[in-house]
Write a protein that holds these residues in place. Structure first.
Motif, short mmCIF file in Angstrom:
data_model
loop_
_atom_site.label_atom_id
_atom_site.label_comp_id
_atom_site.label_asym_id
_atom_site.label_seq_id
_atom_site.Cartn_x
_atom_site.Cartn_y
_atom_site.Cartn_z
N LEU A 195 0.95 -1.21 0.01
CA LEU A 195 -0.03 0.00 0.10
C LEU A 195 0.79 1.40 -0.08
O LEU A 195 0.17 2.40 0.00
CB LEU A 195 -0.88 0.15 1.29
N VAL A 196 2.21 1.15 0.37
CA VAL A 196 3.07 2.47 0.15
C VAL A 196 2.79 3.01 -1.14
O VAL A 196 2.86 4.35 -1.32
CB VAL A 196 4.58 2.14 0.39
N SER A 197 2.65 2.34 -2.16
CA SER A 197 2.41 2.92 -3.73
C SER A 197 1.23 3.69 -3.66
O SER A 197 1.34 4.42 -4.52
CB SER A 197 2.61 1.74 -4.69
N GLN A 198 0.41 3.66 -2.72
CA GLN A 198 -1.06 4.43 -2.89
C GLN A 198 -1.31 5.43 -2.41
O GLN A 198 -2.17 6.27 -2.05
CB GLN A 198 -2.06 3.43 -2.31
N ILE A 199 -0.02 6.05 -1.64
CA ILE A 199 0.01 7.21 -0.94
C ILE A 199 1.00 8.27 -1.65
O ILE A 199 2.08 7.89 -2.27
CB ILE A 199 0.39 7.05 0.43
N SER A 200 0.84 9.62 -1.31
CA SER A 200 1.94 10.57 -1.60
C SER A 200 3.08 10.47 -0.96
O SER A 200 3.22 10.14 0.07
CB SER A 200 1.36 11.91 -1.55
N PRO A 201 4.55 11.12 -1.50
CA PRO A 201 5.64 11.04 -0.75
C PRO A 201 5.33 12.17 0.55
O PRO A 201 6.00 11.73 1.41
CB PRO A 201 6.45 11.89 -1.74
N SER A 221 20.69 -3.63 13.58
CA SER A 221 21.36 -3.74 14.57
C SER A 221 21.48 -5.25 15.09
O SER A 221 22.32 -5.66 16.10
CB SER A 221 20.50 -2.96 15.84
N LYS A 222 20.72 -5.86 14.49
CA LYS A 222 20.56 -7.46 14.79
C LYS A 222 21.55 -8.17 13.90
O LYS A 222 21.79 -9.37 13.86
CB LYS A 222 19.28 -8.08 14.39
N GLY A 223 22.36 -7.49 13.02
CA GLY A 223 23.27 -7.91 12.01
C GLY A 223 22.68 -8.95 10.89
O GLY A 223 23.25 -9.53 10.36
N VAL A 224 21.78 -8.49 10.46
CA VAL A 224 20.87 -8.95 9.37
C VAL A 224 20.40 -7.90 8.18
O VAL A 224 20.25 -6.70 8.57
CB VAL A 224 19.87 -9.56 9.84
N TYR A 225 20.75 -8.38 6.93
CA TYR A 225 20.23 -7.46 5.95
C TYR A 225 18.57 -7.26 5.81
O TYR A 225 17.99 -8.09 6.43
CB TYR A 225 20.75 -7.94 4.63
N SER A 226 18.19 -6.15 4.98
CA SER A 226 16.85 -5.76 5.00
C SER A 226 16.61 -5.52 3.55
O SER A 226 17.31 -4.96 3.00
CB SER A 226 16.36 -4.76 6.12
N SER A 227 15.23 -5.67 3.32
CA SER A 227 14.59 -5.32 2.16
C SER A 227 13.19 -4.69 2.36
O SER A 227 12.64 -5.09 3.14
CB SER A 227 14.32 -6.58 1.11
N PHE A 228 12.91 -3.77 1.50
CA PHE A 228 11.46 -2.83 1.54
C PHE A 228 10.91 -3.16 0.15
O PHE A 228 11.17 -2.75 -0.93
CB PHE A 228 11.86 -1.38 1.53
N PHE A 229 9.82 -4.02 0.42
CA PHE A 229 9.09 -4.53 -0.82
C PHE A 229 7.88 -3.74 -0.86
O PHE A 229 7.27 -3.20 -0.17
CB PHE A 229 8.53 -5.98 -0.63
N VAL A 230 7.73 -3.28 -2.14
CA VAL A 230 6.50 -2.36 -2.49
C VAL A 230 5.85 -2.94 -3.84
O VAL A 230 6.43 -3.20 -4.79
CB VAL A 230 6.88 -0.78 -2.61
N CYS A 231 4.48 -2.81 -4.00
CA CYS A 231 3.98 -3.02 -5.20
C CYS A 231 3.15 -1.91 -5.69
O CYS A 231 3.21 -0.94 -4.98
CB CYS A 231 2.72 -4.30 -5.07
N GLY A 232 2.91 -2.19 -7.05
CA GLY A 232 2.29 -0.69 -7.78
C GLY A 232 3.29 0.03 -8.12
O GLY A 232 4.51 0.05 -8.08
N ASP A 233 2.82 1.24 -8.72
CA ASP A 233 3.81 2.42 -9.09
C ASP A 233 4.25 3.36 -7.89
O ASP A 233 3.57 4.22 -7.76
CB ASP A 233 3.08 3.04 -10.27
N ALA A 234 5.25 2.84 -7.36
CA ALA A 234 5.84 3.63 -6.20
C ALA A 234 6.86 4.54 -6.56
O ALA A 234 7.76 4.86 -5.77
CB ALA A 234 6.47 2.46 -5.15
N THR A 235 6.90 4.88 -7.79
CA THR A 235 8.08 5.75 -8.28
C THR A 235 8.34 6.98 -7.68
O THR A 235 9.41 7.60 -7.20
CB THR A 235 7.81 6.33 -9.92
#
Length: 449
Positions: A195-201, A221-235
């Motif tokens: 749903l992040v793609s469905q709102i404005s910056p 801080s836990k020593g693990v890598y992360s990824s931010f997944f978004v669907c839709g036109d989040a340009t």
């Protein structure tokens, strides 16, 4: 160098020998053993069986253990509607009629979390040395929407403090579940927030940036890598998302990935994506998928990029199509030679469009990937369905046009729709990758009734 080493090298910001391959196979893997989606999401033994088989057949460098954005919501009081060919959808919203802020944080012993953790531990023991394992949590905004319903879009205008408090709570839930997954040995934690793609910056910055930074700082801080997944036109939101500090942005086919990589490079983070799920992976053949993968790898290079589908692979994607992509990744030059004379067949589809000029009702067409599997699509359809409740089914009709059907892909071209989800009212596209709030849409429909 094995697949996991390749993924870690990419996350470290180094060039890799080839593009790493991470198929986001959620319930699609059920096909490998003749199960359905509900079975693999409720039975740990069947899930593990399918995961191990997909690891063998799809040759992934990294893979998610489970792709289901309703696990947390189910524990927090949302009833689920189960399906045989997709993850479940949220059927009710416990905060729809109240502005309480819950205090409950899911424990490791609640809901389906014990099953997921057991499968994670077993996958770690079986393939964890050679495959990077992804633990995916429901992103805070999507989780907040599961709890509050589409009302949250109106809340952003009417009750800013409530939205901030609800976001902070949802983030606490995401952090707790992420910790459980980290303890189970996951190498990458992904926050999946369609749903992040469905709102404005501006809305993202106002309501979400602080909590998302808190989430990614905690994972780091836990020593693990992360990824931010978004669907839709989040340009429009990529820059703001990158500023929250993930190690990777995972994007879908609605976004120009070459342009998006300029954003991720500026922030020294990875980008992952963005093979077309429907047009190529579902409706294409193996050669179409291989050609698309090679074209994408050629454009993106071998630094700062992970090849992946745009989002969770639909249940109906043929097994051979995913196998073919794995073959292309592992043997790119041989596959390139094999495909040198291949030309995709063009199929013309005749589509009968509604007579928009002479309708005696307002027709809302919701153009989606599939509202049953795409959260943003589901909430846009829900917004349209609300208009039937307000005006009645004689004055308003709602039709969902899923691009799972070839004729609806043709409809998108006729209507001039490039991004999903979108909404057309009486043949005019009025909302593109932005879910309208109820008051805004009600005013629009009232002017036409």
């Amino acid at each position: 160098m094995n697949g996991k080493e390749l993924i870690i090298k990419a996350f470290q910001g180094k060039a890799t020998e080839r593009a790493p391959w991470v198929p986001y196979t959620g319930v699609q893997i059920a096909n490998l053993k003749g199960y359905d989606a509900q079975e693999v999401l409720q039975d740990g033994e069947k899930l593990l069986e399918c995961l191990l088989e997909s690891n063998k057949q799809y040759t992934p460098d990294g893979q998610p253990v489970v792709f289901d954005l309703q696990i947390e919501a189910e524990i927090l009081g949302c009833d689920l509607l189960w399906a045989k060919d997709s993850p479940p959808t949220v059927r009710n919203h416990p905060l729809a009629d109240t502005k309480e802020i819950p205090g409950k944080i899911p424990s490791k012993s609640e809901g389906r979390i014990p099953m997921v953790l057991d499968v994670m531990n077993k996958m770690k023991a079986a393939v964890g040395d050679t495959t990077a394992l992804y633990g995916l949590v429901c992103g805070p905004f999507t989780l907040a929407s599961h709890l509050r319903s589409t009302n949250i879009f109106m809340d952003m205008y009417d009750d800013e403090e409530y939205v901030k408090k609800l976001m902070a709570y949802a983030t606490d839930v995401s952090i707790a579940v992420a910790d459980y997954y980290i303890e189970a040995g996951m190498d990458i934690i992904g926050s999946v927030d369609p749903l992040v793609s469905q709102i404005s910056p501006d809305m993202f910055t106002q309501f979400m940036a602080t909590d998302y930074k808190r989430f990614f700082d905690h994972v780091r801080s836990k020593g693990v890598y992360s990824s931010f997944f978004v669907c839709g036109d989040a340009t429009k939101n990529l820059e703001a998302m990158a500023l929250t500090g993930p190690d990777c942005l995972s994007i879908d086919e609605n976004i120009d990935i070459v342009e998006a990589k300029k954003v991720t490079e500026a922030h020294n983070i990875l980008i992952s994506g963005n093979m077309q799920l429907t047009v190529v992976m579902l409706l294409g053949n193996q050669k179409d998928c291989q050609k698309a993968a090679i074209d994408l790898m050629d454009k993106m290079g071998t630094k700062g990029f992970i090849l992946a589908p745009g989002c969770d692979i639909p249940f109906g994607v043929p097994v051979e199509n995913i196998v073919g992509v794995g073959q292309a990744v592992q043997n790119i030059e041989a596959t390139r030679t094999f495909l040198s004379s291949y030309v995709k067949e063009v199929v013309d589809i005749d589509v009968e469009m509604p007579d928009y000029e002479n309708l005696d009702y307002v027709l809302i067409e919701v153009l989606t990937i599939d509202s049953a599997t795409c959260a943003a699509c589901g909430y846009m359809k829900a917004a349209a369905d609300d208009m039937i409740g307000i005006f009645g089914d004689k004055k308003v009709k709602v039709i969902e046009r899923k691009i799972l059907e070839p004729e609806n892909i043709a409809r998108l071209g006729i209507l001039g729709v490039a991004n999903l989800p979108s909404m057309a009212v009486n043949g005019k596209v009025t909302h593109v990758s932005l879910i309208p709030n109820r008051a805004e849409l009600e005013k629009e429909i009232a002017s036409l009734v």
